[in-house]
Design an enzyme around this catalytic site. Structure first.
Site: not given
Lengths: 381, 381
Positions: A51, A55, A100, A176
């Site tokens: 990551r 962000r 993703d 998911y």
């Protein structure tokens, strides 16, 4: 831009596919990541962080303003730029493809969106044999924008920097799909696995080619290495992991091994699973922040040698992402400890290389300067 | 109703406190839970389940309609009834006191509420020395409703059923206080721990007496056993657990040991911590669903004997709560496996008793009949 040629994912890769990958891949014989992965002595200890793209960076937040998460994964210009941002800023030894877990599903036509603050949410959960039969398998042609984005990254990377491709493992994808979104306990997933093992295996059979195609497409676009993330595998006992998950992860590693790039496998909360996750075939085993690297390498090596299996060459990890929220001295102390534990694993003969990383992903609130300093600390040791 | 008398929580319990506990406690020499905990041969294998009281039961949801979660923990009639509901329905060998991690904080006057679907949320997070100095310590008199509720439970329990008291360990309490609510990664908590260790230790010093008082109050009201939950300890490495958490958990066990009731310690994701969590002083070590009981007992025993420490007598666990969502045959198979692993731990000399439980709490969507059947399966073996 070269489009991938391996269309039959469960077969061996085609000669044309292997040739395409070899042609697309840059020559980077001295890249510290590749040297460490091959068991050589790198010019510096390679470091990247899960990551790292995303962000924590203001330039990322600026670029993403007004753009949906999944849209950014399918816009080649954004994909390249976001992947490169942390490499430029932090002098990373590896770029990790911005993507993703659900990208190959979305590409295949599954109705999935990423809801901010929540995660991937499916329009229709997949829970029955009919749902599974209706689940599309991704085709290389549906991944053109990813291929183009990879080309953009490779154009700009230095010769001593590598691009790591990325895919979620079938168990994590399955969770998911079955839950319909992120889950705290994966109860519906496990209950399906336990009560309808045939349905479970059918879903894993259905997902495995999608993961293989996603990785082969990236390989034929020129990635230098890959990581298979099994984010949620740590929710399973060893017995269940062996029965319900390992065979599919193994098939994926087998299917991409002929491309000859270093392959990483990683999950969190995998203390009880490390040996088995190493046994499915990666060259590099990633370790979360809770098992010291020397302990992890010793455990994996003992387990796999007992079983007559090939031991992964290198270990990757394992700074607690929360440490990056503390001050520079705290960070430096943890970096030194982890490098010492990596060195101890190598000295004990349980690994031939250490790739520095976090033990999980960068937290969104992390100060980018703290990340840059941590990279510099690793390189200075 | 007897009010507790031990007001100085860091000192040894007073003679009056010990006498009050002894007077309040029922004689239950043949209760399977107590026999198993003491290393004897119980008339049947004792079983209870974490979160057996609560969300899975329709009679609970009916009772709670229109009542806030924390209010129900402070209303003696509700507290007793909710604690007893699963014991009646499932023929459990133990009742677990219906409570919440934050109950002693709420009792002490901390502004905290439980937000449905989210969990405990603090009005003001606790992050500075001034915040910590202002944090109240619970007084026995603030827990009268809990004492009264315990009395109600004891009045109705059979002699072969025990009441297990409950407290959250200081690390888990600290995380809620620092984060201001539930957290996915406990980043602020760990960053405070790393960057301001003095502040961290001050908070743990502040919380430890509250936990001790909460447990002593329950003991002096007559509980037969207790469990210290460190729900989030599994987010820590062994090194950090040792330095920042273990000393306080150890002080708590030391402070309540003189009461002479069996003490359980439990957390999830504790594969790397089991030895250290056993070393802080419990009589029974709880294991999550990911480490087989025989493996866990062998690991703990080897670790503690190497260090010359007392080994917990019994092991508790460890059915995956998700298994209860599968069908009867699946559940029966897992119950048999876990009992066999418990027996194997005993046969290997690594435990003297097995208390059947889940490896985490009952999931809200669980069919109560599946729980009842699982209890019966355990008893039938």
């Amino acid at each position: 831009m070269t489009l991938p040629t391996s269309a039959s994912p469960d077969a061996n890769p085609t000669d044309a596919g292997l040739a395409a990958a070899a042609a697309a891949r840059r020559a980077a014989p001295d890249a510290p990541f590749l040297v460490a992965a091959a068991g050589g002595t790198p010019s510096r200890r390679p470091v990247w962080m899960m990551r790292q793209a995303g962000r924590s960076l203001p330039e990322y937040r600026e670029l993403r303003a007004g753009v949906e998460m999944l849209d950014s994964c399918f816009r080649p210009d954004l994909l390249s730029e976001i992947t490169l941002q942390p490499v430029r800023r932090h002098d990373a030894d590896a770029a990790i493809l911005f993507s993703d877990i659900v990208v190959p599903l979305k590409a295949a036509g599954v109705a999935v969106d990423i809801v901010p603050g929540r995660g991937p949410v499916l329009e229709h959960p997949v829970r029955t044999p009919a749902d599974i039969a209706a689940l599309p398998t991704v085709e290389p042609g549906q991944l053109e924008s990813v291929v183009e984005g990879i080309g953009g990254v490779l154009d700009e990377l230095r010769d001593d920097q590598v691009l790591i491709g990325f895919a979620g493992a079938p168990f994590t994808l399955a969770s998911y799909l079955i839950e319909g979104g992120p889950s705290k306990n994966h109860g519906i997933t496990k209950s399906l696995m336990y009560s309808e093992p045939q349905t479970w295996h059918a879903l894993m059979e259905r997902l495995t080619p999608t993961v293989i195609t996603f990785l082969r497409t990236q390989l034929e676009a020129g990635i230098d290495a890959l990581q298979l993330f099994d984010s949620w595998a740590g929710f399973l006992s060893l017995k269940d992991y062996r029965e319900f998950v390992a065979p599919y992860s193994q098939r994926i590693f087998d299917a991409v091994r002929p491309y000859g790039v270093p392959m990483i496998h990683f999950g969190v909360n995998t203390a009880e699973l490390l040996g088995e996750m190493a046994a499915v075939g990666p060259d590099i085993i990633g370790v979360d922040w809770k098992t010291p690297l020397d302990v992890a390498a010793a455990r994996v090596t003992a387990d796999l040698r007992d079983r007559g299996l090939r031991v992964p060459r290198a270990i990757q990890g394992n700074l607690d992402p929360a440490v990056l929220l503390a001050g520079p001295e705290v960070i430096a102390g943890h970096v030194r400890r982890i490098c010492a534990e990596g060195d101890a694993a190598i000295a004990a003969g349980n690994a031939t290389g250490h790739i520095f990383n976090l033990g999980h992903g960068v937290l969104p609130e992390t100060d980018p300067d703290a990340i840059t300093r941590a990279f510099a600390e690793v390189h200075a040791l």
